[in-house]
Write a protein that holds these residues in place. Structure first.
Motif, PDB file in Angstrom:
ATOM      1  N   UNK A  60       0.831  -1.207   0.000  1.00 27.54           N
ATOM      2  CA  UNK A  60       0.000   0.000   0.000  1.00 27.54           C
ATOM      3  C   UNK A  60       0.865   1.256   0.000  1.00 27.54           C
ATOM      4  N   UNK A  61       1.884   1.274   0.851  1.00 29.10           N
ATOM      5  CA  UNK A  61       2.776   2.433   0.877  1.00 29.10           C
ATOM      6  C   UNK A  61       3.603   2.522  -0.407  1.00 29.10           C
ATOM      7  N   UNK A  62       4.062   1.373  -0.891  1.00 30.34           N
ATOM      8  CA  UNK A  62       4.946   1.378  -2.058  1.00 30.34           C
ATOM      9  C   UNK A  62       4.223   1.858  -3.306  1.00 30.34           C
ATOM     10  N   UNK A  63       2.934   1.540  -3.431  1.00 24.83           N
ATOM     11  CA  UNK A  63       2.166   2.056  -4.570  1.00 24.83           C
ATOM     12  C   UNK A  63       2.230   3.581  -4.586  1.00 24.83           C
ATOM     13  N   UNK A  64       2.069   4.169  -3.415  1.00 20.64           N
ATOM     14  CA  UNK A  64       2.135   5.634  -3.322  1.00 20.64           C
ATOM     15  C   UNK A  64       3.542   6.135  -3.635  1.00 20.64           C
ATOM     16  N   UNK A  65       4.568   5.452  -3.107  1.00 13.80           N
ATOM     17  CA  UNK A  65       5.938   5.878  -3.347  1.00 13.80           C
ATOM     18  C   UNK A  65       6.339   5.810  -4.806  1.00 13.80           C
ATOM     19  N   UNK A  66       6.077   4.658  -5.418  1.00 15.54           N
ATOM     20  CA  UNK A  66       6.407   4.522  -6.842  1.00 15.54           C
ATOM     21  C   UNK A  66       5.519   5.433  -7.692  1.00 15.54           C
ATOM     22  N   UNK A  67       4.262   5.640  -7.251  1.00 18.74           N
ATOM     23  CA  UNK A  67       3.377   6.539  -7.985  1.00 18.74           C
ATOM     24  C   UNK A  67       3.895   7.967  -7.975  1.00 18.74           C
ATOM     25  N   UNK A  87      14.613  20.287  -7.526  1.00 22.53           N
ATOM     26  CA  UNK A  87      13.348  19.561  -7.596  1.00 22.53           C
ATOM     27  C   UNK A  87      13.174  18.840  -8.924  1.00 22.53           C
ATOM     28  N   UNK A  88      13.971  19.187  -9.925  1.00 22.21           N
ATOM     29  CA  UNK A  88      13.908  18.514 -11.216  1.00 22.21           C
ATOM     30  C   UNK A  88      14.949  17.407 -11.332  1.00 22.21           C
ATOM     31  N   UNK A  89      15.622  17.122 -10.252  1.00 21.10           N
ATOM     32  CA  UNK A  89      16.605  16.032 -10.261  1.00 21.10           C
ATOM     33  C   UNK A  89      15.899  14.686 -10.289  1.00 21.10           C
ATOM     34  N   UNK A  90      16.459  13.743 -11.017  1.00 23.39           N
ATOM     35  CA  UNK A  90      15.912  12.383 -11.039  1.00 23.39           C
ATOM     36  C   UNK A  90      16.010  11.718  -9.666  1.00 23.39           C
ATOM     37  N   UNK A  91      16.860  12.254  -8.800  1.00 19.58           N
ATOM     38  CA  UNK A  91      16.988  11.698  -7.460  1.00 19.58           C
ATOM     39  C   UNK A  91      15.757  11.962  -6.601  1.00 19.58           C
ATOM     40  N   UNK A  92      14.924  12.929  -7.009  1.00 17.38           N
ATOM     41  CA  UNK A  92      13.695  13.181  -6.256  1.00 17.38           C
ATOM     42  C   UNK A  92      12.804  11.942  -6.271  1.00 17.38           C
ATOM     43  N   UNK A  93      12.717  11.263  -7.409  1.00 18.51           N
ATOM     44  CA  UNK A  93      11.923  10.038  -7.486  1.00 18.51           C
ATOM     45  C   UNK A  93      12.462   8.954  -6.580  1.00 18.51           C
ATOM     46  N   UNK A  94      13.795   8.802  -6.558  1.00 15.14           N
ATOM     47  CA  UNK A  94      14.413   7.813  -5.666  1.00 15.14           C
ATOM     48  C   UNK A  94      14.093   8.152  -4.217  1.00 15.14           C
ATOM     49  N   UNK A  95      14.186   9.449  -3.878  1.00 13.88           N
ATOM     50  CA  UNK A  95      13.878   9.855  -2.510  1.00 13.88           C
ATOM     51  C   UNK A  95      12.431   9.604  -2.128  1.00 13.88           C
ATOM     52  N   UNK A  97      10.454   7.207  -3.258  1.00 13.71           N
ATOM     53  CA  UNK A  97      10.276   5.778  -2.997  1.00 13.71           C
ATOM     54  C   UNK A  97      10.897   5.405  -1.650  1.00 13.71           C
ATOM     55  N   UNK A  98      12.087   5.936  -1.371  1.00 16.01           N
ATOM     56  CA  UNK A  98      12.755   5.600  -0.114  1.00 16.01           C
ATOM     57  C   UNK A  98      11.933   6.058   1.083  1.00 16.01           C
ATOM     58  N   UNK A  99      11.387   7.277   1.008  1.00 12.71           N
ATOM     59  CA  UNK A  99      10.651   7.819   2.155  1.00 12.71           C
ATOM     60  C   UNK A  99       9.277   7.174   2.313  1.00 12.71           C
ATOM     61  N   UNK A 100       8.527   7.092   1.212  1.00  9.26           N
ATOM     62  CA  UNK A 100       7.145   6.620   1.289  1.00  9.26           C
ATOM     63  C   UNK A 100       7.053   5.106   1.165  1.00  9.26           C
TER      64      UNK A 100
END
Length: 451
Positions: A60-67, A87-95, A97-100
């Motif tokens: 449930x959490x991972x769906x939100x993170x990857x979403x 905020x336009x860094x591709x690392x934002x997506x990694x962050x 997923x890691x957080x959520x």
């Protein structure tokens, strides 16, 4: 003539791989979007269908993170001319997923475990932690009270249960010591949950490896594969021991590649004495030490590895040798008094399930794969950290796919190590002529561009 034909096929093969890699490199955001979409679909299936409560919570959490990562990536694709910012860094997506998708479900399951428990039951729908978590915590308590982390199965006054087994080496109990020593209240129990210890060890080993090898920059594709891929994220929240083990393996590779043979041997001895699946990694790292630093370094590696393994294992064996053999050797191989639950439908298991002939075939295939990896090591011994990580990944992939008692989750070793390969290929060259272990005169390859 045969050699000419072989030489002719190599450029063609390299050209095919080169074209694929070039196509992926030209559209990194498209690859990111497809990756996050696939991961989100996997997490959604877990959230809706899995029998394990912890897996559903993670899903449930991972769906939100990857979403969130997918939405961010799509925004980058749709606004290519926008002004660059953090905020336009591709690392934002990694962050995201890691957080959520990693930290949030772990915290939720830690808190819920203190409220509703779920340990020591066969009802997977009640588990706030996978059985390996509470088994390792019990092993630590048993080690403190009896000198061995293993229950004497033959001395039980009841029929043995699968949860009575601790199918790890004696060092694995160390991860449960914080809870055994400092637990007792809901707060301390949550803070000393074995998953917290596994996570801290994993993070510490990754940071130490990066400091040793100094990859510049850390390729985001390596981080996606090693850190936020579903195998890693799910294990992080619900279990954790395999992440601790593979992170120590990565650290041992980094130590060996930078000329620290003794420290690499210490890491290999401890991790092998925690879980035997790490033994092939120790062999590969030994080849790395020999090919890079010579026979004296290999001798030092062998002496330290043997000595430390004996020091941490022999005392436990002497306390109760029968229990050690039953838990560490017989149970994982399917020969214990209770059958091992490790039975994921991978090729080795499926072949063995056809009968005695199938079991023999699976074992022969496993032996052949091991021999092939050994010949690879002999003919082309690893010279860099990336080389060693790749060979360990291939060896553990073959073991996971072909052994007769296996778990799908063991593939986390492969994904993390392949991510490490991408990261280690970006190792920065140290200043020439320093003469220090890991310097440019003896270091791994100069940095390579990697997506």
């Amino acid at each position: 003539m045969g050699r000419q034909a072989q030489e002719g096929t190599e450029p063609a093969r390299a050209g095919a791989f080169g074209r694929v890699r070039s196509a992926l490199a030209r559209r990194p955001l498209t690859v990111d979007a497809l990756l996050y979409l696939g991961c989100a679909c996997y997490a959604l299936v877990m959230a809706l269908t899995d029998k394990h409560f912890g897996y559903r919570v993670w899903g449930a959490f991972a769906v939100a993170g990857y979403g969130l990562a997918l939405v961010h990536t799509c925004l980058l694709v749709l606004t290519p001319r926008a002004e660059h910012s953090r905020l336009r860094s591709r690392w934002v997506g990694v962050g995201a997923v890691a957080a959520v998708g990693m930290v949030a479900p772990l915290v939720t399951l830690l808190a819920r475990r203190q409220v509703s428990g779920g340990d020591w039951t066969d009802a997977e729908g009640l588990w706030n932690a996978q059985p390996e978590v509470w088994v390792i915590e019990r092993a630590a308590s048993a080690l403190l009270s009896t000198g061995t982390p293993y229950l004497d199965i033959a001395a039980l006054d009841r029929a043995p249960h699968v949860h009575d087994y601790t199918p790890y080496g004696p060092v694995m109990a160390v991860f449960g010591l914080p809870r055994a020593l400092a637990g007792g209240s809901p707060v301390t129990d949550a803070l000393t949950d074995a998953r917290v210890v596994f996570a801290l060890v994993a993070v510490g080993c990754v940071v130490a490896s990066l400091r040793l090898l100094r990859p510049r920059p850390v390729p985001i594709r390596g981080a996606q594969l090693a850190v936020v891929f579903p195998l890693t994220a799910l294990t992080w929240a619900t279990a954790g021991p395999d992440l601790a083990i593979v992170s120590v393996i990565v650290l041992a590779v980094a130590l060996a590649a930078t000329g620290r043979a003794g420290w690499a041997a210490l890491a290999c001895a401890l991790v092998t004495s925690a879980k035997l699946i790490a033994a092939p990694a120790a062999v590969v790292i030994g080849f790395l030490v020999a090919s890079r630093w010579g026979g004296r370094a290999l001798a030092r590696f062998a002496v330290v590895f043997t000595g430390v393994t004996a020091v941490v294992t022999v005392p436990v064996v002497l306390v109760n040798p029968r229990a050690f053999v039953e838990h560490v050797l017989l149970f994982p191989s399917g020969l214990g008094e209770v059958a091992s639950p490790a039975a994921s439908p991978l090729p080795g298991r499926l072949i063995a399930s056809t009968g005695e002939v199938g079991t023999v075939i699976a074992l022969v295939l496993l032996a052949a794969a091991g021999l092939a990896v050994l010949l690879w090591l002999i003919r082309r011994p690893p010279r860099t950290a990336a080389d060693a990580a790749l060979r360990i990944a291939v060896g553990l992939a073959a073991f996971t796919m072909l052994t007769t008692a296996t778990r799908f989750g063991y593939l986390v070793y492969v994904s993390v190590l392949l991510g490490a390969v991408l990261v280690f290929r970006n190792r920065a060259a140290a200043p020439l002529g320093t003469g220090q272990p890991g310097s440019g005169t003896h270091g791994d390859h100069a940095p390579l561009t990697s997506s």
